[in-house]
Design a protein around this motif. Structure first.
Motif, PDB file in Angstrom:
ATOM      1  N   SER A   1      31.739  12.689  -9.609  1.00 36.59           N
ATOM      2  CA  SER A   1      31.803  11.522 -10.491  1.00 36.59           C
ATOM      3  C   SER A   1      30.756  10.440 -10.249  1.00 36.59           C
ATOM      4  O   SER A   1      30.622   9.530 -11.059  1.00 36.59           O
ATOM      5  CB  SER A   1      33.203  10.895 -10.400  1.00 36.59           C
ATOM      6  N   VAL A   2      30.025  10.524  -9.145  1.00 42.62           N
ATOM      7  CA  VAL A   2      29.067   9.445  -8.861  1.00 42.62           C
ATOM      8  C   VAL A   2      27.909   9.493  -9.848  1.00 42.62           C
ATOM      9  O   VAL A   2      27.515  10.571 -10.307  1.00 42.62           O
ATOM     10  CB  VAL A   2      28.519   9.547  -7.425  1.00 42.62           C
ATOM     11  N   PRO A   3      27.348   8.331 -10.205  1.00 39.07           N
ATOM     12  CA  PRO A   3      26.200   8.327 -11.108  1.00 39.07           C
ATOM     13  C   PRO A   3      24.981   8.961 -10.444  1.00 39.07           C
ATOM     14  O   PRO A   3      24.717   8.732  -9.266  1.00 39.07           O
ATOM     15  CB  PRO A   3      25.969   6.844 -11.394  1.00 39.07           C
ATOM     16  N   ILE A   4      24.248   9.762 -11.210  1.00 36.73           N
ATOM     17  CA  ILE A   4      23.067  10.455 -10.697  1.00 36.73           C
ATOM     18  C   ILE A   4      21.812   9.801 -11.261  1.00 36.73           C
ATOM     19  O   ILE A   4      21.677   9.621 -12.483  1.00 36.73           O
ATOM     20  CB  ILE A   4      23.073  11.943 -11.079  1.00 36.73           C
ATOM     21  N   THR A   5      20.882   9.479 -10.369  1.00 38.04           N
ATOM     22  CA  THR A   5      19.559   9.013 -10.769  1.00 38.04           C
ATOM     23  C   THR A   5      18.596  10.183 -10.690  1.00 38.04           C
ATOM     24  O   THR A   5      18.547  10.894  -9.684  1.00 38.04           O
ATOM     25  CB  THR A   5      19.056   7.880  -9.848  1.00 38.04           C
ATOM     26  N   LEU A   6      17.828  10.396 -11.747  1.00 39.80           N
ATOM     27  CA  LEU A   6      16.796  11.433 -11.759  1.00 39.80           C
ATOM     28  C   LEU A   6      15.463  10.782 -11.441  1.00 39.80           C
ATOM     29  O   LEU A   6      15.056   9.818 -12.101  1.00 39.80           O
ATOM     30  CB  LEU A   6      16.735  12.099 -13.138  1.00 39.80           C
ATOM     31  N   LEU A   7      14.782  11.293 -10.408  1.00 42.72           N
ATOM     32  CA  LEU A   7      13.465  10.787 -10.029  1.00 42.72           C
ATOM     33  C   LEU A   7      12.448  11.917 -10.134  1.00 42.72           C
ATOM     34  O   LEU A   7      12.700  13.035  -9.666  1.00 42.72           O
ATOM     35  CB  LEU A   7      13.457  10.249  -8.593  1.00 42.72           C
ATOM     36  N   GLY A   8      11.304  11.649 -10.748  1.00 40.96           N
ATOM     37  CA  GLY A   8      10.256  12.649 -10.864  1.00 40.96           C
ATOM     38  C   GLY A   8       8.908  12.049 -10.525  1.00 40.96           C
ATOM     39  O   GLY A   8       8.590  10.925 -10.948  1.00 40.96           O
ATOM     40  N   HIS A   9       8.117  12.789  -9.760  1.00 43.44           N
ATOM     41  CA  HIS A   9       6.810  12.308  -9.326  1.00 43.44           C
ATOM     42  C   HIS A   9       5.687  12.992 -10.089  1.00 43.44           C
ATOM     43  O   HIS A   9       5.696  14.215 -10.246  1.00 43.44           O
ATOM     44  CB  HIS A   9       6.628  12.557  -7.828  1.00 43.44           C
ATOM     45  N   SER A  10       4.720  12.241 -10.577  1.00 43.15           N
ATOM     46  CA  SER A  10       3.508  12.759 -11.206  1.00 43.15           C
ATOM     47  C   SER A  10       3.852  13.627 -12.417  1.00 43.15           C
ATOM     48  O   SER A  10       4.492  13.151 -13.353  1.00 43.15           O
ATOM     49  CB  SER A  10       2.678  13.506 -10.154  1.00 43.15           C
ATOM     50  N   ALA A  11       3.475  14.912 -12.427  1.00 38.33           N
ATOM     51  CA  ALA A  11       3.882  15.775 -13.531  1.00 38.33           C
ATOM     52  C   ALA A  11       5.397  15.877 -13.600  1.00 38.33           C
ATOM     53  O   ALA A  11       5.984  15.979 -14.691  1.00 38.33           O
ATOM     54  CB  ALA A  11       3.273  17.167 -13.371  1.00 38.33           C
ATOM     55  N   GLY A  12       6.062  15.821 -12.438  1.00 39.53           N
ATOM     56  CA  GLY A  12       7.515  15.788 -12.415  1.00 39.53           C
ATOM     57  C   GLY A  12       8.067  14.544 -13.071  1.00 39.53           C
ATOM     58  O   GLY A  12       9.174  14.557 -13.623  1.00 39.53           O
ATOM     59  N   GLY A  13       7.286  13.449 -13.034  1.00 46.78           N
ATOM     60  CA  GLY A  13       7.680  12.245 -13.749  1.00 46.78           C
ATOM     61  C   GLY A  13       7.578  12.434 -15.251  1.00 46.78           C
ATOM     62  O   GLY A  13       8.428  11.961 -16.008  1.00 46.78           O
ATOM     63  N   GLY A  14       6.534  13.151 -15.693  1.00 44.24           N
ATOM     64  CA  GLY A  14       6.433  13.483 -17.111  1.00 44.24           C
ATOM     65  C   GLY A  14       7.590  14.338 -17.555  1.00 44.24           C
ATOM     66  O   GLY A  14       8.172  14.123 -18.631  1.00 44.24           O
ATOM     67  N   PHE A  15       7.964  15.315 -16.718  1.00 48.82           N
ATOM     68  CA  PHE A  15       9.100  16.164 -17.054  1.00 48.82           C
ATOM     69  C   PHE A  15      10.396  15.364 -17.049  1.00 48.82           C
ATOM     70  O   PHE A  15      11.270  15.560 -17.905  1.00 48.82           O
ATOM     71  CB  PHE A  15       9.190  17.337 -16.079  1.00 48.82           C
ATOM     72  N   ALA A  16      10.545  14.431 -16.102  1.00 45.43           N
ATOM     73  CA  ALA A  16      11.748  13.600 -16.060  1.00 45.43           C
ATOM     74  C   ALA A  16      11.865  12.763 -17.336  1.00 45.43           C
ATOM     75  O   ALA A  16      12.975  12.565 -17.853  1.00 45.43           O
ATOM     76  CB  ALA A  16      11.719  12.701 -14.826  1.00 45.43           C
ATOM     77  N   LEU A  17      10.734  12.281 -17.857  1.00 46.90           N
ATOM     78  CA  LEU A  17      10.768  11.553 -19.130  1.00 46.90           C
ATOM     79  C   LEU A  17      11.180  12.482 -20.261  1.00 46.90           C
ATOM     80  O   LEU A  17      11.934  12.091 -21.160  1.00 46.90           O
ATOM     81  CB  LEU A  17       9.412  10.919 -19.413  1.00 46.90           C
ATOM     82  N   ARG A  18      10.691  13.707 -20.233  1.00 47.03           N
ATOM     83  CA  ARG A  18      11.091  14.707 -21.237  1.00 47.03           C
ATOM     84  C   ARG A  18      12.615  14.887 -21.217  1.00 47.03           C
ATOM     85  O   ARG A  18      13.269  14.917 -22.269  1.00 47.03           O
ATOM     86  CB  ARG A  18      10.389  16.030 -20.908  1.00 47.03           C
ATOM     87  N   VAL A  19      13.166  15.005 -19.995  1.00 44.77           N
ATOM     88  CA  VAL A  19      14.612  15.168 -19.849  1.00 44.77           C
ATOM     89  C   VAL A  19      15.352  13.937 -20.342  1.00 44.77           C
ATOM     90  O   VAL A  19      16.391  14.037 -21.008  1.00 44.77           O
ATOM     91  CB  VAL A  19      14.957  15.462 -18.377  1.00 44.77           C
ATOM     92  N   ALA A  20      14.812  12.750 -20.031  1.00 41.04           N
ATOM     93  CA  ALA A  20      15.458  11.493 -20.407  1.00 41.04           C
ATOM     94  C   ALA A  20      15.523  11.297 -21.913  1.00 41.04           C
ATOM     95  O   ALA A  20      16.265  10.428 -22.388  1.00 41.04           O
ATOM     96  CB  ALA A  20      14.726  10.321 -19.761  1.00 41.04           C
ATOM     97  N   SER A  21      14.760  12.079 -22.662  1.00 37.57           N
ATOM     98  CA  SER A  21      14.776  11.980 -24.125  1.00 37.57           C
ATOM     99  C   SER A  21      15.452  13.183 -24.773  1.00 37.57           C
ATOM    100  O   SER A  21      15.485  13.283 -25.998  1.00 37.57           O
ATOM    101  CB  SER A  21      13.341  11.881 -24.647  1.00 37.57           C
ATOM    102  N   SER A  22      15.976  14.081 -23.950  1.00 35.49           N
ATOM    103  CA  SER A  22      16.476  15.370 -24.435  1.00 35.49           C
ATOM    104  C   SER A  22      17.991  15.340 -24.638  1.00 35.49           C
ATOM    105  O   SER A  22      18.668  14.366 -24.284  1.00 35.49           O
ATOM    106  CB  SER A  22      16.119  16.465 -23.430  1.00 35.49           C
ATOM    107  N   PRO A  23      18.560  16.420 -25.162  1.00 36.21           N
ATOM    108  CA  PRO A  23      20.023  16.482 -25.325  1.00 36.21           C
ATOM    109  C   PRO A  23      20.810  16.398 -24.024  1.00 36.21           C
ATOM    110  O   PRO A  23      22.020  16.127 -24.056  1.00 36.21           O
ATOM    111  CB  PRO A  23      20.233  17.845 -26.004  1.00 36.21           C
TER     112      PRO A  23
END
Length: 333
Positions: free
Chosen positions: A153-175
């Motif tokens: 139940s704890v809130p999860i923070t997603l962190l992505g570095h560099s290209a992983g940051g681009g992918f994290a943004l992709r996820v943050a806009s996804s279903p």
């Protein structure tokens, strides 16, 4: 009738010539060799400066297609924050690279932390390739289900570095964006058209532009036979393939990135933060605020003085700031 046949024959001849020219053009584009740029020593040196003596053992989970993917679990060792984090490495890397320093710092700040080897990297799947665009989001959704078994139940923070940051943004806009309470982009690569880019990512990456356009043309024709061809190479050290991925297939390159940073920023509904070193040698850090605020005013942008691209996940000055931010949920998440 004869005139019509002659005219039709002429049209067919030119059509066949056009098809032939197109075939030759596409073959030339696809056949262009991809070469790795020279080793980027600033990245190599920064990775070597990380203390890996406490690196957790690799663990595995089964993705929906049956592939076993790797991750590392960092149990919270400080006062419990009531928060969890999933950390995504940058291009070429894995959970065993520089993000170890950040993952460890998060744990010491009381954040239960998992660092995942994205498919195509480290211990996950075939190095440098995936099955199809969209597979990485499915993998991450499957991984969250694994995390939820021990942190229901704890809130999860997603962190992505560099290209992983681009992918994290992709996820943050996804279903699947609602799986995460918050997303933090660390020196993110926002895409080829972002104002934050250094030429060739500061010497880190080399794209095979003719091949990329050739494959794009084939996709428009409904042909996707060649998506496994490499289209992006990295400035990794010689003989480092046992640790780093030297090149990405076209489908991995396309998936481990934003869909387009403008569209992704506009579609993200959860809190977003960008943190970068002010001395980043791969990105134009002072352009992040400009890039995001032309689309939304809700993204918090922070720069850390004296920190470079790898330093944002490995320099003690940076990782303590980021870990404290995640533990306290400073952006309301």
């Amino acid at each position: 009738m004869l005139k019509w046949l002659l005219r039709a024959s002429g049209v067919l001849k030119w059509a066949l010539c056009g098809v032939g020219v197109l075939a030759v053009l596409l073959t030339a584009m696809i056949a262009t060799p991809l070469k790795n740029p020279p080793e980027l020593h600033s990245v190599s040196a920064a990775r070597k400066n990380v203390d890996y003596s406490n690196l957790p053992a690799i663990e595995r989970f089964q993705a929906r297609d049956g592939t076993m993917l790797g991750f590392r679990h960092y149990s919270a060792s400080g006062p419990a924050s009531g928060r969890a984090a999933i950390v995504i490495h940058g291009s070429s890397g894995s959970s065993a690279n520089a993000i170890h320093a950040l993952s460890e710092a998060l744990a010491t700040h009381g954040v239960e932390t998992w660092a995942i080897d994205i498919r195509g990297h480290g211990s996950s799947g075939t190095r440098g390739d995936i099955g199809h665009v969209g597979q990485l989001e499915k993998d991450l959704e499957d991984f969250v289900a694994v995390v939820r078994k021990s942190a229901p139940s704890v809130p999860i923070t997603l962190l992505g570095h560099s290209a992983g940051g681009g992918f994290a943004l992709r996820v943050a806009s996804s279903p699947i964006q609602n799986l995460f309470a918050r997303t933090i982009l660390l020196a993110p690569y926002l895409g080829y058209d972002a104002p934050t880019n250094q030429p060739n990512s500061g010497g880190w990456a080399s794209a095979d532009i003719p091949r990329i356009f050739g494959l794009m043309a084939l996709r428009k024709l409904g042909i996707d036979c060649c998506e496994a061809l490499p289209t992006l190479a990295f400035a990794v050290p010689p003989n480092s393939a046992n640790m780093l991925v030297p090149a990405y297939s076209n489908r991995l390159m396309r998936n481990f990135a934003t869909r387009g940073y403008r569209a992704d920023l506009a579609a993200a509904t959860k809190p977003l933060t960008i943190i970068s070193g002010a001395a980043d040698e791969l990105m134009l850090a002072d352009k992040y605020a400009e890039a995001v605020r032309s689309i939304t005013l809700s993204v918090d942008v922070k720069l850390i003085d004296g920190v470079d691209h790898i330093g944002v996940v490995s320099d003690p000055r940076a990782v303590s700031v980021i870990a404290d931010d995640v533990a306290k949920g400073e952006s309301g998440a």
